[in-house]
Design a protein around this motif. Structure first.
Motif, PDB file in Angstrom:
ATOM      1  N   ILE A   1       0.834  -1.200   0.000  1.00 43.83           N
ATOM      2  CA  ILE A   1       0.000   0.000   0.000  1.00 43.83           C
ATOM      3  C   ILE A   1       0.867   1.248   0.000  1.00 43.83           C
ATOM      4  N   VAL A   2       0.516   2.190  -0.872  1.00 44.68           N
ATOM      5  CA  VAL A   2       1.011   3.554  -0.791  1.00 44.68           C
ATOM      6  C   VAL A   2      -0.191   4.362  -0.323  1.00 44.68           C
ATOM      7  N   PHE A   3      -0.081   4.964   0.853  1.00 45.40           N
ATOM      8  CA  PHE A   3      -1.190   5.662   1.488  1.00 45.40           C
ATOM      9  C   PHE A   3      -0.972   7.158   1.327  1.00 45.40           C
TER      10      PHE A   3
ATOM     11  N   VAL B   1       3.583   2.414   2.840  1.00 44.95           N
ATOM     12  CA  VAL B   1       4.335   3.667   2.834  1.00 44.95           C
ATOM     13  C   VAL B   1       3.349   4.822   2.753  1.00 44.95           C
ATOM     14  N   ILE B   2       3.508   5.772   3.642  1.00 43.48           N
ATOM     15  CA  ILE B   2       2.653   6.956   3.677  1.00 43.48           C
ATOM     16  C   ILE B   2       3.356   8.071   2.912  1.00 43.48           C
ATOM     17  N   CYS B   3       2.596   8.809   2.116  1.00 41.38           N
ATOM     18  CA  CYS B   3       3.220   9.882   1.340  1.00 41.38           C
ATOM     19  C   CYS B   3       2.357  11.133   1.327  1.00 41.38           C
TER      20      CYS B   3
ATOM     21  N   GLU C   1       2.273  17.060   9.194  1.00 39.98           N
ATOM     22  CA  GLU C   1       3.618  16.535   9.431  1.00 39.98           C
ATOM     23  C   GLU C   1       4.167  17.076  10.759  1.00 39.98           C
ATOM     24  N   THR C   2       3.972  18.350  11.005  1.00 38.83           N
ATOM     25  CA  THR C   2       4.401  18.959  12.268  1.00 38.83           C
ATOM     26  C   THR C   2       3.693  18.305  13.448  1.00 38.83           C
TER      27      THR C   2
ATOM     28  N   PRO D   1       7.981  12.322   0.997  1.00 40.71           N
ATOM     29  CA  PRO D   1       7.344  13.570   0.578  1.00 40.71           C
ATOM     30  C   PRO D   1       6.453  13.421  -0.663  1.00 40.71           C
ATOM     31  N   THR D   2       6.823  12.511  -1.569  1.00 42.79           N
ATOM     32  CA  THR D   2       6.064  12.387  -2.815  1.00 42.79           C
ATOM     33  C   THR D   2       5.583  10.956  -3.040  1.00 42.79           C
TER      34      THR D   2
END
Length: 136
Positions: free
Chosen positions: A44-46, A77-79, A86-87, A102-103
């Motif tokens: 999975i790319v989330f 992987v989370i993108c 993110e903070t 990031p991408t």
């Protein structure tokens, strides 16, 4: 929770369409994500590009899902995490334990590298040890 799913050869890209992920959404999300482990394409790319905020419970659930995938030889992987989110994740000490990029294309690269790594590890002969002792 509204999501868009794009299936590729080695992974699914799941893009969350909602601006917020709340803790009460995580049970459904978790069970829905775990069903992918039953498929031939498990990775999975989330994509969180449209998510502006997330409850702590939801963030912790994502970390657990990600760990669950890795325990079952699949990538998660989370993108595309928005700067404010993110903070927040960093302040909660969760960002450092997430596999995040990031991408989306960088996430694809990680999934493909992890797939190659798993294939190489599967090809290794278990229990092989070189005998380096010398008979004098």
């Amino acid at each position: 929770m509204q999501v868009k799913i794009d299936t590729r050869e080695k992974f699914h890209v799941i893009t969350v369409e909602d601006p917020q992920i709340t803790a009460n959404m995580t049970d459904g999300l978790t069970s829905r994500l775990e069903t992918y482990l039953q498929n031939d394409v498990k990775n999975i790319v989330f994509n969180l590009s449209k998510v502006e905020g997330m409850d702590l419970g939801a963030a912790e659930a994502l970390v657990k899902v990600q760990q669950y995938f890795y325990e079952h030889n699949a990538s998660f992987v989370i993108c595309c995490i928005q700067p404010a989110l993110e903070t927040y994740l960093d302040e909660q000490d969760l960002l450092e334990v997430m596999s995040a990029t990031p991408t989306e294309s960088e996430a694809w690269d990680i999934v493909q590298m992890e797939e190659i790594e798993r294939e190489l590890l599967d090809d290794d002969e278990p229990g092989f040890q070189a005998d380096l002792s010398q008979d004098n």
